[in-house]
Design an enzyme around this catalytic site. Sequence first.
Site, mmCIF file in Angstrom:
data_model
loop_
_atom_site.group_PDB
_atom_site.id
_atom_site.type_symbol
_atom_site.label_atom_id
_atom_site.label_comp_id
_atom_site.label_asym_id
_atom_site.label_seq_id
_atom_site.Cartn_x
_atom_site.Cartn_y
_atom_site.Cartn_z
ATOM 1 N N TYR A 62 8.137 20.453 26.822
ATOM 2 C CA TYR A 62 8.741 21.745 26.940
ATOM 3 C C TYR A 62 10.222 21.737 26.207
ATOM 4 O O TYR A 62 11.050 20.774 26.496
ATOM 5 C CB TYR A 62 8.869 22.571 28.112
ATOM 6 C CG TYR A 62 7.729 23.359 28.813
ATOM 7 C CD1 TYR A 62 7.640 24.563 27.941
ATOM 8 C CD2 TYR A 62 6.948 23.293 29.582
ATOM 9 C CE1 TYR A 62 6.995 25.726 28.120
ATOM 10 C CE2 TYR A 62 5.917 24.122 30.004
ATOM 11 C CZ TYR A 62 5.961 25.428 29.227
ATOM 12 O OH TYR A 62 5.234 26.237 29.380
ATOM 13 N N GLU B 62 12.448 24.921 25.581
ATOM 14 C CA GLU B 62 13.204 26.130 25.756
ATOM 15 C C GLU B 62 14.450 26.071 25.553
ATOM 16 O O GLU B 62 15.458 25.251 26.168
ATOM 17 C CB GLU B 62 13.186 27.106 27.098
ATOM 18 C CG GLU B 62 11.610 27.618 27.406
ATOM 19 C CD GLU B 62 11.002 26.773 28.217
ATOM 20 O OE1 GLU B 62 11.173 25.546 28.126
ATOM 21 O OE2 GLU B 62 10.194 27.380 28.933
ATOM 22 N N ASP C 134 9.834 40.908 4.552
ATOM 23 C CA ASP C 134 8.746 40.169 5.081
ATOM 24 C C ASP C 134 8.051 39.598 3.943
ATOM 25 O O ASP C 134 7.148 40.396 3.521
ATOM 26 C CB ASP C 134 7.771 41.082 6.072
ATOM 27 C CG ASP C 134 6.628 40.370 6.583
ATOM 28 O OD1 ASP C 134 6.426 39.181 6.152
ATOM 29 O OD2 ASP C 134 5.952 40.795 7.454
ATOM 30 N N THR D 209 5.594 33.869 7.629
ATOM 31 C CA THR D 209 4.427 32.957 8.294
ATOM 32 C C THR D 209 4.730 31.613 7.372
ATOM 33 O O THR D 209 5.324 31.779 6.313
ATOM 34 C CB THR D 209 3.266 33.407 8.132
ATOM 35 O OG1 THR D 209 2.742 33.768 6.953
ATOM 36 C CG2 THR D 209 2.822 34.543 9.238
ATOM 37 N N LYS E 26 0.870 30.443 4.704
ATOM 38 C CA LYS E 26 0.108 31.046 3.462
ATOM 39 C C LYS E 26 0.448 30.380 2.224
ATOM 40 O O LYS E 26 0.353 29.137 2.192
ATOM 41 C CB LYS E 26 0.486 32.508 3.386
ATOM 42 C CG LYS E 26 -0.024 33.377 4.485
ATOM 43 C CD LYS E 26 0.412 34.907 4.336
ATOM 44 C CE LYS E 26 -0.189 35.517 5.651
ATOM 45 N NZ LYS E 26 0.433 35.910 6.899
ATOM 46 N N ARG F 249 0.118 27.034 11.046
ATOM 47 C CA ARG F 249 0.133 28.505 11.336
ATOM 48 C C ARG F 249 1.134 28.856 12.152
ATOM 49 O O ARG F 249 1.610 28.058 13.242
ATOM 50 C CB ARG F 249 -1.100 28.641 12.143
ATOM 51 C CG ARG F 249 -1.614 29.903 12.306
ATOM 52 C CD ARG F 249 -3.143 29.766 12.549
ATOM 53 N NE ARG F 249 -3.864 29.843 11.331
ATOM 54 C CZ ARG F 249 -3.931 30.709 10.364
ATOM 55 N NH1 ARG F 249 -3.713 32.139 10.714
ATOM 56 N NH2 ARG F 249 -4.545 30.609 9.275
HETATM 57 N N1 DSN Z 1 -3.397 38.282 8.467
HETATM 58 C C1 DSN Z 1 -2.490 38.190 7.438
HETATM 59 C C2 DSN Z 1 -2.975 38.579 6.068
HETATM 60 O O1 DSN Z 1 -4.180 38.174 5.676
HETATM 61 O O2 DSN Z 1 -2.611 38.977 5.029
HETATM 62 C C3 DSN Z 1 -1.266 39.068 7.492
HETATM 63 O O3 DSN Z 1 -0.821 38.986 8.875
#
Ligand code: DSN
Length: 441
Positions: free
Chosen positions: A46, A48, A209, A236, A239, A245
């Site tokens: 932990y 925080e 974003d 994120t 990707k 993730r």
């Molecule tokens: N689920 C993602 C995507 O496939 O683009 C976006 O959050």
Amino acid sequence: MNDKAIWGLIKAEEARQRDGLELIPSENYVSKDVLSAMGSVFTNKYSEGYPSFVGLDADDAEIAEKIMPSLRYYGGQENTNRVERLAIGRACRLFKADHANVQPHSGAQANNAVYFAWCEVGDTILGLDLGHGGHLTHGAPVTQSAKVYNFVRYKTTKNGDLDYDEIECLAKKHRPKIILVGFSAYPKVPDFAKVAKIGEKYGSLLMADMAHVAGLIAGGVHPNPFDFGFHVMTTTTHKTLRGPRGGLILSRGKVGNPLKKPEKTLENIPTLIDRAVFPGTQGGPLVHVIAAKAVAFREALQPEFKQYAKQIVKNAARLAEELKARGFQLVFGGTENHLILVDMVKSFGIDGKQFEAALDKIGLNLNANAIPNDTLPPFRPSGVRLGTPAITTRGLKEKDMVEIAEWMKLAFENREDDEKLEKLRLAVQAFSRRFPLPSDN
Ligand code: DSN
């Protein structure tokens, strides 16, 4: 592993990933190092709070330790502090940011934290309509944030640009606290300079974003919103960036002490965001994931990552051409990034879900997706969305796109013939096995 049921499923998933080709544009295959960091004992801890608030580039952990006070609520943080500082420093270098918050558990958490940092209940946020390529967390009515904030949505034009005139009109009318540029199904490159000009005129926070294209930005083949005056970038990490993730918030401004409530100014954005992530919207950070993010950021800082990013875009452009040559009708006529949207109804008179199901049977994975002004419902939309980040990681090059486009056409033609689909599956499998997963090496 003693749990045979789960171990069996892990092995089955490994085989599924190895024996097929991942065309979902938001997915990727991580390195062995990223996997190792995620599966490490940091999951036991932990932590925080934050490792510090002064200085960012903390690769030299010993110096960092001396000058940076730890702001954690629990003891035993000598290693977690170093991990998080490394992740922050690397993320800032990668994206030319002043500050990085590496704690968001996901992209949705990252976006919510930015809204929470800058807006009061009922404030207006201007974002791209989900049906035009935006994202659920940009104010889709079914989300929690849509109940808290007043989302107003702009659309795309017929030729595929963001509707900059509409953005200006809506900004003038609603004076949004945030203007948000971001997408999950948009195959073009936004004009960040145009949006920045509008935002400056109406005093809005400029937020990007970049979840889908973060890896392209890191690799230098997509513009970086910070170069145009944007204040905040969320993404994120799993990707095109090819990490674990999770989420990440990058910002420009002065890094301050998150224990002290700062004035709500653009300069204080980094501190406002830190406070909005913890304790505002999250509890304990996932240190094992932060360690994996740090590993992925280091990988993305290497020269080979630039080659990777370039190849993603080249592959997408070639795949788009090959699909068009076979009668697939692409939304906005093509792609400028890693992602392709196909209007299946216009192409061949079937919906996206039917095509997704046919391709699943042969080991090519993509997803059904709405297209702009779709007349079909979200679960059975007119289009499909596909992209090249994952297959480029596997090592596929432009010439391989010919094969993929051909299989896609054959899967459509034989969608009701299970025997033919099985033959195609075997062909895809044999081809895929020539390209090992990064975790196989
Ligand atoms: N689920 C993602 C995507 O496939 O683009 C976006 O959050």
